[in-house]
Design an enzyme around this catalytic site. Structure first.
Site, PDB file in Angstrom:
ATOM      1  N   LYS A 175       0.846  -1.202   0.000  1.00  0.00           N
ATOM      2  CA  LYS A 175       0.000   0.000   0.000  1.00  0.00           C
ATOM      3  C   LYS A 175       0.885   1.258   0.000  1.00  0.00           C
ATOM      4  O   LYS A 175       2.096   1.159   0.242  1.00  0.00           O
ATOM      5  CB  LYS A 175      -0.908  -0.008   1.227  1.00  0.00           C
ATOM      6  CG  LYS A 175      -0.157   0.044   2.557  1.00  0.00           C
ATOM      7  CD  LYS A 175      -1.093  -0.213   3.728  1.00  0.00           C
ATOM      8  CE  LYS A 175      -0.338  -0.190   5.044  1.00  0.00           C
ATOM      9  NZ  LYS A 175      -1.207  -0.605   6.175  1.00  0.00           N
ATOM     10  N   TYR A 222      13.971  31.351   5.791  1.00  0.00           N
ATOM     11  CA  TYR A 222      12.754  32.071   6.178  1.00  0.00           C
ATOM     12  C   TYR A 222      12.711  32.304   7.686  1.00  0.00           C
ATOM     13  O   TYR A 222      12.972  31.390   8.471  1.00  0.00           O
ATOM     14  CB  TYR A 222      11.512  31.255   5.803  1.00  0.00           C
ATOM     15  CG  TYR A 222      11.168  31.315   4.337  1.00  0.00           C
ATOM     16  CD1 TYR A 222      10.822  32.515   3.724  1.00  0.00           C
ATOM     17  CD2 TYR A 222      11.153  30.141   3.571  1.00  0.00           C
ATOM     18  CE1 TYR A 222      10.495  32.547   2.376  1.00  0.00           C
ATOM     19  CE2 TYR A 222      10.825  30.174   2.231  1.00  0.00           C
ATOM     20  CZ  TYR A 222      10.498  31.382   1.628  1.00  0.00           C
ATOM     21  OH  TYR A 222      10.168  31.417   0.311  1.00  0.00           O
TER      22      TYR A 222
END
Ligand SMILES: *Cc1c(COP(=O)(O)O)cnc(C)c1O
Length: 379
Positions: free
Chosen positions: A41, A272
């Site tokens: 999965k 940032y």
């Protein structure tokens, strides 16, 4: 793993041979006569569902397991023909027809769904096999109906064929908790009651990686569902655990190119928000990877990478496409050279469990988060 370099900003190398070895280890711990369903999965935990499936099929796997109908259809369309595919994560009413069309075997989670499958099968004049999932105490998918109600539902739904009976453990690596023993006891009582009423599914399965690794057999079972172990991981245990049985190692290495190198004076800010300030002159490297590639933003100012075989800290905030590292201890590196985000390089090692601890998450989350932008290369 062999040394390979690929011409991408950021890429993962997946060792097919390591996945095959991990699968063999699961097979040998599961023991003779026990089917090992390979859980692929979430695009094979980020490692490529189709490529991982091909490795498992070449090793003789008869079953694969996915979460959704969509994931099962992709495997079929990718050429997986013979292997059985178990859809574990439920399906929606409009997906019922695709289950049948693509030969997918659903885990069924309610008596209502048994009735629906029975009706689909009746309309098609065929029988549809399914695995009934029992919620034995995890409180997620699976039926909590008492055994007598399950038996009555089975008697009303003869066109849907009960091929498997399954449950899933919530705390298999936790030996401070009794939850697994309680789940096993509940599951056994349901299985016994069904048997007593003449319903004997061919496949009984409870265990995924941690239950396999710590030998929690879960009673009479002849199938296991292994995901994390195939990719090289078993969760660390809590409490007084028995010896871990699986001999597995990570199959994935994640590398990224250095885009730029520069020297900062003392006092310069990085990234940032200016959350890192150089306390002395230092050399930094700007990497072509960011949170859009799956670098957790939580690793800002706390994560590490391997540069020139040495652990190097991440500086400042991780950006969408860029990450800055301290290259002071690897001054020889230049733009175009590579660093290792996850894996081994020159004796240094960073695995998904170590990164997960720093990022405040679990190793599964790290592996599944490596985004589609990161190229997959198979070796
Ligand atoms: C994901 C999953 C597995 C595989 O779990 P691992 O810990 O990765 O081995 C097994 N069963 C179910 C129901 C799952 O959702």
């Amino acid at each position: 793993m062999e040394l390979v370099s690929a011409p991408y900003r950021s890429y993962v190398l997946v060792s097919r041979e390591q996945i095959a070895r991990n699968y063999r280890s699961v097979k040998s711990v599961a023991g003779p006569g026990v089917e090992v369903a390979g859980v692929v999965k979430a695009d094979g935990y980020g490692q490529g569902a189709l490529e991982v499936s091909r490795v498992l099929l070449a090793e003789g796997a008869g079953w694969l397991a996915v979460s959704s109908v969509d994931e099962g259809v992709k495997l079929r369309c990718g050429g997986v023909r013979e292997a059985r595919i178990l859809v574990m994560g439920g399906y929606l009413p409009h997906e019922g027809a695709a289950l049948d069309e693509y030969g997918l075997t659903p885990a069924v989670h309610s008596l209502e769904q048994m009735r629906e499958l029975h009706e689909i099968a009746q309309q098609r004049g065929a029988s549809i096999r399914y695995h009934l999932k029992i919620d034995s105490g995890m409180g997620r998918l699976g039926t909590r109906a008492p055994a007598a109600e399950i038996v009555a539902a089975l008697e009303r739904t003869p066109h849907a064929r009960l091929e498997g009976l399954m449950t899933h453990f919530a705390s298999a690596a936790d030996y401070n908790s009794r939850q697994t023993e309680e789940q096993v006891a509940y599951f056994q009582s349901i299985a016994e009651a069904l048997r007593g009423a003449g319903f004997e599914p061919e496949l009984v399965h409870t265990s995924s990686t941690n239950a396999i690794g710590y030998g929690r057999a879960g009673g009479r079972h002849n199938m296991v569902r292994a995901g994390h172990a195939l990719y090289g991981y078993v969760s660390p245990a809590r409490g007084a655990a028995p010896r871990q049985l699986l001999d597995v190692a990570p199959a994935l290495t994640w590398k990224t190119k250095i885009l730029a190198v520069k020297d900062l004076p003392a006092g310069a800010l990085v990234g940032y928000g200016g959350t890192f300030r150089a306390s002395q002159a230092m050399r930094i490297g700007i990497l072509g990877v960011g949170y859009a590639d799956g670098m957790f933003h939580r690793l800002s100012n706390r994560g590490k990478v391997i540069a020139a075989g040495k652990i190097a800290p991440i500086l400042g905030a991780i950006s969408m496409d860029l990450t800055t590292i301290d290259l002071s201890s690897a001054p020889g590196l230049a733009p175009g050279d590579e660093v290792t985000l996850l894996g081994e390089e020159g004796g240094a090692r960073l695995d998904a469990q170590q990164i997960a601890r720093l990022a405040g998450t679990i190793s599964y989350n790290i592996l599944c988060s490596i985004s589609a932008r990161v190229r997959r290369v198979y070796v």
